[in-house]
Design a protein around this motif. Structure first.
Motif, PDB file in Angstrom:
ATOM      1  N   UNK A   3       0.876  -1.191   0.000  1.00 29.52           N
ATOM      2  CA  UNK A   3       0.000   0.000   0.000  1.00 29.52           C
ATOM      3  C   UNK A   3       0.904   1.229   0.000  1.00 29.52           C
ATOM      4  N   UNK A   4       0.933   1.930  -1.120  1.00 32.37           N
ATOM      5  CA  UNK A   4       1.844   3.083  -1.244  1.00 32.37           C
ATOM      6  C   UNK A   4       1.140   4.411  -1.059  1.00 32.37           C
ATOM      7  N   UNK A   5      -0.158   4.431  -1.387  1.00 29.84           N
ATOM      8  CA  UNK A   5      -0.846   5.724  -1.421  1.00 29.84           C
ATOM      9  C   UNK A   5      -1.975   5.784  -0.404  1.00 29.84           C
ATOM     10  N   UNK A  44      -0.213   7.767   8.682  1.00 29.78           N
ATOM     11  CA  UNK A  44      -0.003   7.131   7.379  1.00 29.78           C
ATOM     12  C   UNK A  44       1.490   6.947   7.100  1.00 29.78           C
ATOM     13  N   UNK A  45       2.270   7.950   7.434  1.00 31.80           N
ATOM     14  CA  UNK A  45       3.724   7.849   7.218  1.00 31.80           C
ATOM     15  C   UNK A  45       4.322   6.721   8.035  1.00 31.80           C
ATOM     16  N   UNK A  46       3.855   6.630   9.287  1.00 28.65           N
ATOM     17  CA  UNK A  46       4.366   5.571  10.178  1.00 28.65           C
ATOM     18  C   UNK A  46       4.029   4.197   9.604  1.00 28.65           C
ATOM     19  N   UNK A  51       2.832   8.190  -0.653  1.00 32.84           N
ATOM     20  CA  UNK A  51       2.218   9.311  -1.375  1.00 32.84           C
ATOM     21  C   UNK A  51       0.876   9.681  -0.733  1.00 32.84           C
ATOM     22  N   UNK A  52       0.672  10.963  -0.525  1.00 33.51           N
ATOM     23  CA  UNK A  52      -0.471  11.465   0.237  1.00 33.51           C
ATOM     24  C   UNK A  52      -1.389  12.251  -0.704  1.00 33.51           C
ATOM     25  N   UNK A  53      -2.611  11.772  -0.838  1.00 31.22           N
ATOM     26  CA  UNK A  53      -3.541  12.382  -1.790  1.00 31.22           C
ATOM     27  C   UNK A  53      -4.650  13.079  -1.009  1.00 31.22           C
ATOM     28  N   UNK A  54      -4.732  14.384  -1.131  1.00 30.09           N
ATOM     29  CA  UNK A  54      -5.732  15.152  -0.399  1.00 30.09           C
ATOM     30  C   UNK A  54      -6.864  15.536  -1.349  1.00 30.09           C
ATOM     31  N   UNK A  96       9.294  16.271  -0.845  1.00 32.57           N
ATOM     32  CA  UNK A  96       8.898  16.967  -2.069  1.00 32.57           C
ATOM     33  C   UNK A  96       8.334  15.950  -3.063  1.00 32.57           C
ATOM     34  N   UNK A  97       7.208  16.278  -3.659  1.00 26.99           N
ATOM     35  CA  UNK A  97       6.626  15.385  -4.671  1.00 26.99           C
ATOM     36  C   UNK A  97       5.821  14.234  -4.111  1.00 26.99           C
ATOM     37  N   UNK A  98       5.711  14.163  -2.765  1.00 25.99           N
ATOM     38  CA  UNK A  98       4.996  13.039  -2.157  1.00 25.99           C
ATOM     39  C   UNK A  98       3.536  13.381  -1.843  1.00 25.99           C
ATOM     40  N   UNK A  99       3.095  14.552  -2.301  1.00 30.95           N
ATOM     41  CA  UNK A  99       1.706  14.951  -2.031  1.00 30.95           C
ATOM     42  C   UNK A  99       1.008  15.343  -3.322  1.00 30.95           C
TER      43      UNK A  99
END
Ligand code: G1P
Length: 293
Positions: A3-5, A44-46, A51-54, A96-99
């Motif tokens: 699960x990456x995202x 989520x990071x833990x 990648x974090x999608x808002x 950077x780039x992870x959101x």
């Protein structure tokens, strides 16, 4: 199943906590010294999310700002030698780039909000975290789910569940309990229903705000069918997907806080304050005074 995202639906109006949320997103309400959204991003990071999608909406720009660098602030902290504060800001920011930020243009429901993330998520399993709900525990709720998922077949879907009193089942998605697995707290979901009328719930296990879903859910959400409250419900799409894929309930460890209600928000502040070694003693002293009144 990697699960990456993770998807964070943050377009809600926060009507349960007005007037606080008139001009400020509810996700920016503060528990002790961090906004709600920071807690769920940290959870989520833990859990290993990359990648974090808002899914945002109007008047939510400050969420994006919160996860950006503030050059003036950084420069001032640097000039004043405030290293500890600089470290806190650096720690809280995803790479950077992870959101990604996408918009839900109309309040059509949780299912619709998740569907708005379909292109960013693509064809892979993903997590959904509702920022209204915090779970106080280490490891966090999503980490516990990902650990459970690792022992389940590919194409499994997972929902975090916790018991609620029988007189509250009508406020939540509720699931029926099927076969229990050898893994502690994990069971096959036999049925799901969104906000069942009082006295009709199949159990008192409520669906909390953490999900691991397969991308096939987007095909069902695509039909945009309305459910409880006239909204496009995620629970209804999950019921559809459960006809071809298995859903598992995970009874996680940890205290759940519904911060989208005033009482839950206050309680969370006390619980998270008491969990902090630097604040606990002073807070206990203050609370004692009020309890004696
Ligand atoms: C949503 C879901 C519901 C779940 C709840 C948890 O409802 O639709 O199934 O139990 O979150 O907080 P909402 O709170 O958006 O009405």
């Amino acid at each position: 199943m990697k699960i990456r995202k993770a998807v964070f639906p943050v377009a809600g109006l926060g009507t349960r906590v007005l007037p606080a949320t008139k001009a400020m997103p509810k996700e920016m309400l503060t528990i002790v010294d961090k906004p709600l959204i920071q807690y769920v991003v940290d959870e989520a990071r833990e859990a290993g999310i990359e990648h974090f999608v808002f899914v945002t909406g109007r008047n939510k720009g400050v969420i994006e700002d919160h996860f950006d660098r503030m050059f003036e602030l950084d420069a001032t902290l640097e000039a004043r030698g405030k290293k500890a504060e600089q470290d806190i800001l650096a720690r809280d920011q995803p790479d950077a780039g992870a959101m990604s930020f996408t918009r839900q243009q109309a309040p059509l429901g949780l299912g619709h909000a998740v569907w708005c993330a379909r292109d960013v998520v693509g064809d892979e399993p993903f997590a959904v975290l509702l920022p209204d709900e915090l779970v106080l525990n280490t490891p966090g709720c999503l980490a516990q789910m990902i650990e459970a998922a690792a022992k389940l077949p590919d194409k499994s879907n997972l929902i975090a569940v916790q018991e609620v009193p029988a007189d509250q089942t009508h406020q939540y998605g509720i699931c029926g309990i099927g076969k229990r697995l050898a893994q502690r707290g994990v069971f096959e979901v036999a049925s799901m229903v969104e906000k069942p009328p009082k006295g009709t719930a199949p159990s008192n296990l409520s669906i909390t705000g953490r999900y691991i879903l397969q991308p096939e859910i987007f095909r069902i959400l695509q039909t945009q069918e309305r459910g409880a409250g006239g909204e496009i419900q995620l629970t209804d799409a999950m019921i559809g997907l459960s006809k071809s894929q298995t859903f598992y309930g995970v009874e996680f460890e940890g205290e759940r806080h519904d911060c989208g209600s005033k009482a839950g928000f206050l309680r969370a502040n006390i619980a998270y304050g008491m969990a902090r070694a630097d604040l606990r003693d002073g807070l206990r002293e203050e609370m004692r005074k009020y309890l004696e009144q």
